[in-house]
Scaffold this motif. Structure first.
Motif, short mmCIF file in Angstrom:
data_model
loop_
_atom_site.label_atom_id
_atom_site.label_comp_id
_atom_site.label_asym_id
_atom_site.label_seq_id
_atom_site.Cartn_x
_atom_site.Cartn_y
_atom_site.Cartn_z
N GLY A 26 23.37 29.03 52.68
CA GLY A 26 22.17 29.85 52.53
C GLY A 26 21.34 29.45 51.32
N ASN A 27 20.22 30.15 51.17
CA ASN A 27 19.27 29.78 50.12
C ASN A 27 19.87 29.94 48.74
N PHE A 28 19.33 29.14 47.80
CA PHE A 28 20.02 28.92 46.52
C PHE A 28 19.01 28.67 45.40
N PRO A 29 19.29 29.18 44.19
CA PRO A 29 20.24 30.26 43.93
C PRO A 29 19.69 31.57 44.44
N GLN A 30 20.58 32.48 44.79
CA GLN A 30 20.23 33.72 45.46
C GLN A 30 20.18 34.88 44.46
N ALA A 31 19.01 35.47 44.30
CA ALA A 31 18.86 36.58 43.34
C ALA A 31 19.77 37.74 43.69
N PHE A 32 19.84 38.11 44.97
CA PHE A 32 20.64 39.25 45.39
C PHE A 32 22.10 39.09 44.96
N SER A 33 22.65 37.89 45.10
CA SER A 33 24.04 37.65 44.72
C SER A 33 24.23 37.87 43.22
N HIS A 34 23.31 37.35 42.42
CA HIS A 34 23.43 37.49 40.97
C HIS A 34 23.16 38.93 40.52
N LEU A 35 22.25 39.63 41.19
CA LEU A 35 22.01 41.03 40.86
C LEU A 35 23.26 41.86 41.14
N ALA A 36 23.90 41.60 42.28
CA ALA A 36 25.11 42.35 42.62
C ALA A 36 26.26 42.00 41.68
N LEU A 37 26.31 40.76 41.21
CA LEU A 37 27.32 40.38 40.21
C LEU A 37 27.13 41.21 38.94
N ILE A 38 25.89 41.34 38.49
CA ILE A 38 25.63 42.10 37.26
C ILE A 38 26.04 43.55 37.45
N GLU A 39 25.70 44.13 38.61
CA GLU A 39 26.05 45.53 38.86
C GLU A 39 27.56 45.72 38.90
N ALA A 40 28.26 44.82 39.61
CA ALA A 40 29.72 44.90 39.69
C ALA A 40 30.35 44.68 38.32
N GLY A 41 29.85 43.70 37.59
CA GLY A 41 30.38 43.45 36.26
C GLY A 41 30.19 44.62 35.32
N ALA A 42 29.04 45.29 35.44
CA ALA A 42 28.77 46.46 34.60
C ALA A 42 29.79 47.55 34.85
N ARG A 43 30.16 47.75 36.11
CA ARG A 43 31.14 48.79 36.43
C ARG A 43 32.53 48.43 35.88
N ILE A 44 32.89 47.16 35.95
CA ILE A 44 34.18 46.73 35.41
C ILE A 44 34.20 46.93 33.89
N ILE A 45 33.12 46.53 33.22
CA ILE A 45 33.04 46.68 31.77
C ILE A 45 33.09 48.15 31.37
N TRP B 255 29.41 44.05 46.31
CA TRP B 255 29.33 45.49 46.60
C TRP B 255 30.73 46.09 46.74
N LEU B 256 31.64 45.34 47.35
CA LEU B 256 32.99 45.86 47.51
C LEU B 256 33.67 46.03 46.15
N VAL B 257 33.38 45.11 45.21
CA VAL B 257 33.89 45.28 43.84
C VAL B 257 33.42 46.62 43.28
N SER B 258 32.12 46.89 43.42
CA SER B 258 31.57 48.15 42.91
C SER B 258 32.18 49.34 43.62
N ALA B 259 32.32 49.24 44.95
CA ALA B 259 32.88 50.36 45.71
C ALA B 259 34.33 50.61 45.33
N PHE B 260 35.12 49.55 45.17
CA PHE B 260 36.49 49.73 44.68
C PHE B 260 36.51 50.51 43.37
N SER B 261 35.59 50.13 42.47
CA SER B 261 35.54 50.83 41.18
C SER B 261 35.22 52.30 41.36
#
Length: 619
Positions: A590-609, A546-552
């Motif tokens: 914590g629980n693994f693999p975590q959907a929330f972590s991967h969803l946030a990665l996709i959102e952050a990556g989309a903003r960088i791209i 989320w901080l990646v996205s917020a920085f963007s």
């Protein structure tokens, strides 16, 4: 393997899926977690939570450390290469997929059937690449989360097939090796020469359908490879340095999707600890409504519109509360009752107890749920240029529930088990609910509701800006504290404040400098927050994304790219993420693999791209 613990590090597990259930495979080749036939069924192999709760190893005899482990590119099929004193061995592991042949009577579908579906079997294939290698099969299920050791019986006195039963469950082990039964174990050993292959398969399919021979086993794995690659080919993933982590995240999210209903589980597991040896252990094998908007964002960004529609249809089918609002979470089959219990006979991962089955937060009051659902509905409607008639009552019910509840305290986005508070993130999501509802009413042509809901959104916004901002101009965790909370980053992500707003910039800066450990973001400071639990947490990976996205959003593109690069470096060896990252010991928690972590990665990556593409246009 850990040098100090019999439990492998969480991040060292490989994740397999057939979109009905999933398995975790340890580095030594042991399946340490598998629930059949569905994600939330009782485990048959539960060594993940107790070293005596069931395991299934297939690999070289006497060798436990592999040379290399990787996914077949573009798939959730695992390959493991072993170097032994006698030669080299290659192992393929897959929860197999194949062409649909008729109705699924094991896990019946409520969504339209697809061309391919789960075989309801785990297939494992070994090939001797060079020299001579002795292969070992050791299958020791313990049903009902380890409570019931398997009872074994040969099928028609055939040494190549045996049935395991216990606690009302049954599956069949088949192989081209000769099986011996020893107590609760089925075992086999066989020496392979170069070019020779062996297989084994566990089947819980109808009539226990199983591979006929080693060639059929190989064909099933190949069909599974084709399934995943064809599915991934539908995704829109740009040619960019972030392509590979986006692909792995997409495959993980699809792997955590329950195909019969379209639901997505938050994680594959239960009770993997957020605090080593502590009590912060939860069952995540359910569907959280707050995940809806992040799921829809990710799926639509990747052009996976069919999966997005399946998920929205699942949401539309859910039974609401008496007030018309939705619960914060549901079972993957839509059930509402997720009563929590503990399994005190299990040791827990590295002694973290209790082990919980079910989740007591299912009936908590969390006012953020309405905003998550309505944001996802607006996103889906705009994408499809159509609001299905069956979804309009859901829109009205969620908007009315948000109107009725936004002034009330709740448990917040993190499901704190302390006293209810006026959490800023909950108020924020109340604003999202009414803002999105107003936009949906406009699309539908109901101008009276559009005006009413828009006015309510303005009222919530004013309340947050009056009571939810500290004297230094930073968004608070809740109205009665100046403590920070990473969930206020959602104010940027959901457009509550624009990126050039001084309060938004100050909030992002405060979280980046005061709520981090070595640059990774905490949810909150546990000593400043009444969450009803003891123990310290690791940093939360979703909050760092989320901080990646917020920085963007606030224009700090270089900081966004730098943080995302650091996050990508701490991915598991197979590109997966748990819920938390313990900075001091550099390990996932914590629980693994975590959907929330991967969803946030996709959102952050989309903003960088997007930022990179816009920069190219400005040259």
């Amino acid at each position: 393997m850990s040098l100090t613990s019999p439990f492998p590090p969480i991040a060292d597990y490989a994740f397999l899926s057939n979109c009905h259930t999933g398995a975790l495979v340890a580095p030594d080749g042991s399946v340490d977690w598998l629930c059949v036939p569905a994600f939330d069924s009782p485990s048959a192999f539960g060594n993940l939570l107790d070293r005596g709760a069931g395991s299934f190893r297939f690999g070289p005899y006497g060798i436990n450390v592999p040379t290399q482990r990787s996914y077949v590119p573009g798939t959730n099929v695992l390959t493991t290469t072993w170097h032994t004193p006698g030669g080299w061995l290659l192992v393929h592991d897959a929860l197999t997929m194949g062409p649909r042949t008729g109705p699924d009577r094991i896990t019946p579908h409520t969504r339209p059937p697809a061309d391919d579906d789960a075989d309801h079997m785990l297939v494992r294939l070994v090939e001797c690449l060079e020299g001579s290698v002795e292969v070992e099969l050791n299958c020791e299920p313990a049903f009902d989360y380890g409570r019931q050791p398997a009872g074994w019986s040969l099928v028609d006195d055939d040494l190549h097939a045996a049935d395991a039963t216990g606690a009302g469950q049954q599956f069949r082990l088949s192989t081209n090796m000769a099986i011996g039964l020893e107590g609760s174990s089925a075992r086999a050993r066989h020496t392979l020469a170069a070019g020779q292959k062996a297989y084994c398969a566990l089947s819980w399919a109808e009539e226990f359908a199983s591979p006929r021979d080693v060639d059929d086993a190989a064909d099933r794995i190949e069909r599974t490879v084709l399934f995943w690659r064809r599915w991934l080919a539908r995704a829109r993933i740009p040619d960019h340095p972030l392509r590979h982590p986006l692909e792995r995240s997409a495959l993980t999210i699809k792997g955590l999707t329950y195909m019969p209903t379209g639901a997505t589980v938050a994680a594959l597991t239960t009770s993997l600890p957020e605090t080593p040896g502590g009590e912060r252990n939860w069952d995540y094998r359910y569907t959280w409504m707050r995940d809806t908007t992040f799921t829809l964002q990710a799926l639509h960004f990747l052009n996976l519109d069919w999966e997005a529609d399946e998920f929205m249809q699942f949401v539309a089918d859910l039974e609401p509360n008496e007030d018309g609002g939705l619960q914060i979470m549901y079972g993957i089959d839509g059930r509402r009752d997720l009563t929590e219990s503990t399994r005190d006979d299990l040791s827990g991962y590295e002694g973290a107890r209790p082990v919980r089955i079910g989740n007591g937060a299912f009936n908590q009051r969390q006012n953020d749920v309405y905003g998550a659902v309505l944001d996802s509905l607006l996103l889906h409607t705009r994408r499809n240029q159509h609001l299905p008639r069956r979804l309009w009552p859901l829109v009205k019910a969620q908007a009315e529930s948000a109107l009725a509840s936004w002034r009330e305290p709740d448990q917040g986005i993190w499901e704190a088990r302390g006293a209810p508070q006026h959490y800023v993130s909950s108020k924020l999501m109340g604003w999202v609910a009414l803002d999105r509802a107003a936009k949906l009413a406009e699309i539908r042509g109901d101008l009276e509701l559009e005006k009413s809901w828009s006015a309510a959104a303005d009222e919530i916004r004013a309340d947050i800006l009056e009571h939810g901002v500290s004297e230094r101009g930073v968004l608070r965790q809740h109205y009665d504290t100046d403590a920070l909370d990473a969930s206020t980053l959602l104010a940027a992500i959901f457009g509550f404040l624009p990126g050039d707003d001084e309060r938004m910039r100050k909030t992002v800066d405060a979280i980046a400098t005061e709520l981090t450990e070595h640059g990774f973001v905490l949810r909150y400071v546990t000593g400043e927050t009444d969450d009803g639990l003891s123990g310290k947490e690791g940093t939360f990976l979703i909050c760092s994304f989320w901080l990646v996205s917020a920085f963007s959003i606030v224009g700090e593109g270089e900081q966004a790219a730098d943080l995302l690069e650091r996050l990508l470096r701490i991915a598991s060896p197979l590109g997966l993420y748990a819920e938390e990252f313990e900075v001091g010991r550099s390990r996932h928690l914590g629980n693994f693999p975590q959907a929330f972590s991967h969803l946030a990665l996709i959102e952050a990556g989309a903003r960088i791209i997007l930022a990179d593409r816009l920069a190219e246009l400005s040259l």
